[in-house]
Scaffold this active site. Structure first.
Site: not given
Length: 491
Positions: A313, A324, A338
């Site tokens: 999460s 990224d 998740k």
């Protein structure tokens, strides 16, 4: 043998999760929550309002069924039970394990857990059979000052016998307003008689961030969860170690972090992620609900993030943004996967539903839900070093056999003893355990008892740090000169 060990660990993990869910240790397991704060920082509450035109005629079947049962079932039925059953049925039909219904009592507990503070004595407890055992004491709390330690069994509270009463019952007795106290009786490993204590209650603030300098110029920060204080704690500790100097770099550890409040992860990301997108939340019909941005300057030092299968999460949100945006390298194992976000929808009578409102996507547009984030460098960690703290089998001795004995043998092996992992408590196991007891300075009985459990846990605490292959890999990686180029930093 390796296949058998993995199977054994799988069984133990399942047992551990059952224990932890019951003990509120993994309060935020695999969940990301929106606090719903507006620009002024005030909490927004979603209130349920019935549709003006009522519901579709098809919903009449609900009321017809309820009337049929209420009026015709062969024994009287409480209508409230039927209504609650219908609510649970609707939630189960979504096949979304993150959606939860809370009655007023459960809602109050949930809000206490997400707040990160509560009135109590400062312990985490777990249920072992019919017994409630101290799993951890928090630093600088009444429990620590009174000398409560892991392994203490709480057998009475305010004169009530706690055997078989369940962990929720015990939690209610231990928690309470600050400036009050609770009388408890504990059974301590190695003690001949029970010990009576009066423990004061105070406002307990659970610390979710730990930091230290591993060496000059190299910092380490561990985030255990994301509650309402996490960003504040992280900011304070991060600024402190950054002022100490991070010329070599920073290791950020979100292993075994089950997630929590999304806004807390975003606030931390704003300190570490270079200027640009952090994450986007996408709702129904792929509508973009929110995009969070950072305005931070790229750090002039390398960052390595440690992740594993239990990083979930909000922990994945932070790790994904750093990966990224080229701000960090990830080391460890693929994360939980998740990426849904829940928000409380308040109903009548102080009840609520924790409802999935959105999914989040990383800055590159990755949907990691049920897939997880893959590390840049995959590094295994000995499973026994992840779960040894939850090993509470009771007394084991020669002649016993099964998974508990096999786990004991694996633990002894991990601390450096030569032993065959068979699952049978045989003569060799007795001899090796006696050798361990001798080295630990405790009674040489060859029986695995409470005192031996404490000493073995302490030995594995040391082994877990020394044999942390993921952390050691990160240390080697971060000190390599080429890392600056890999992370698009400066030579």
């Amino acid at each position: 043998m390796e296949i058998n060990r993995k199977k054994l660990i799988f069984i133990w993990v399942a047992v551990v999760l059952i224990l932890l869910v019951g003990s509120n240790i993994f309060t935020y397991f695999a969940a990301g929550y929106l606090t719903g704060s507006n620009d002024e920082g005030q909490t927004k509450v979603i209130k349920f309002e019935p549709a003006k035109n009522g519901y579709d005629e098809d919903t009449e079947i609900l009321f017809e069924t309820m009337d049929a049962i209420t009026n015709n079932y062969y024994t009287p039925v409480d209508q409230d039970i039927l209504i609650e059953g219908a609510v649970h049925g609707m939630i189960e039909s979504l096949e979304d394990p993150q959606v939860q219904y809370y009655d007023s009592e459960a809602l109050n507990t949930f809000l206490l857990d997400t707040r990160g503070s509560y009135g109590g004595i400062g312990v985490r407890i777990i249920e072992v059979g019919d017994d409630v055992v101290v799993f951890e004491t928090f630093a600088n709390t009444p429990a620590e000052r009174q000398g409560l330690t892991p392994g203490d069994q709480i057998i009475e509270a305010d004169g009530l016998d706690l055997s078989g009463k369940g962990i929720d019952f015990v939690v209610e007795l231990l928690r309470g307003p600050a400036n009050t106290s609770v009388d408890i009786v504990i059974k301590r490993p190695g003690a001949d008689e029970p010990i009576a204590l009066t423990v004061d209650r105070e406002e307990i603030r659970v610390t979710s961030v730990f930091s230290e300098m591993l060496e000059e110029g190299l910092g380490y920060i561990k985030i255990n969860s994301f509650d309402s204080h996490t960003a504040e704690e992280f900011t304070s500790q991060f600024k402190a170690i950054e002022q100490s100097g991070l010329s070599k770099g920073l290791i950020l550890d979100v292993r075994d972090n089950p997630g929590g409040l999304v806004d807390q992860a975003v606030e931390i990301a704003k300190l570490l992620v270079p200027e640009g997108e952090i994450v986007r939340l996408v709702g129904r019909n792929e509508d973009v609900k929110t995009i969070y941005y950072s305005s931070a300057v790229k750090k002039p030092y390398p960052i390595v993030v440690l992740i594993n299968e239990e990083s979930a999460s909000s922990a994945e949100l932070l790790a994904g943004a750093l990966q990224d945006r080229g701000a960090a390298l990830l080391v460890g194992k693929t994360t939980f996967g998740k990426a849904s976000v829940q928000q409380l929808v308040y109903l009548s009578d102080d009840q609520a539903i924790l409802l999935t409102m959105a999914r989040y996507f990383t800055p590159s547009g990755r949907d990691i839900h049920k897939h997880g984030i893959e590390p840049d460098f995959e590094v295994d960690m000995p499973e026994i070093l992840r779960y040894y703290r939850y090993f509470l089998p009771g007394q084991l001795e020669r002649g016993h056999y099964g998974p508990d004995v096999e786990m004991l043998q694996m633990m002894l092996e991990q601390t450096g003893y030569t032993i065959d992992v068979t699952g049978y408590f045989d003569e060799q196991t007795t001899r090796v355990l006696t050798d361990f007891q001798t080295a630990a300075g405790i009674k040489r009985s060859g029986v695995f008892d409470d005192q031996t459990w404490i000493q073995l846990r302490e030995a594995l605490d040391i082994a877990a740090r020394k044999q942390d292959d993921q952390l050691n890999f990160a240390l080697d990686l971060i000190l390599k000169p080429g890392l600056w180029n890999i992370t698009e930093g400066n030579d």
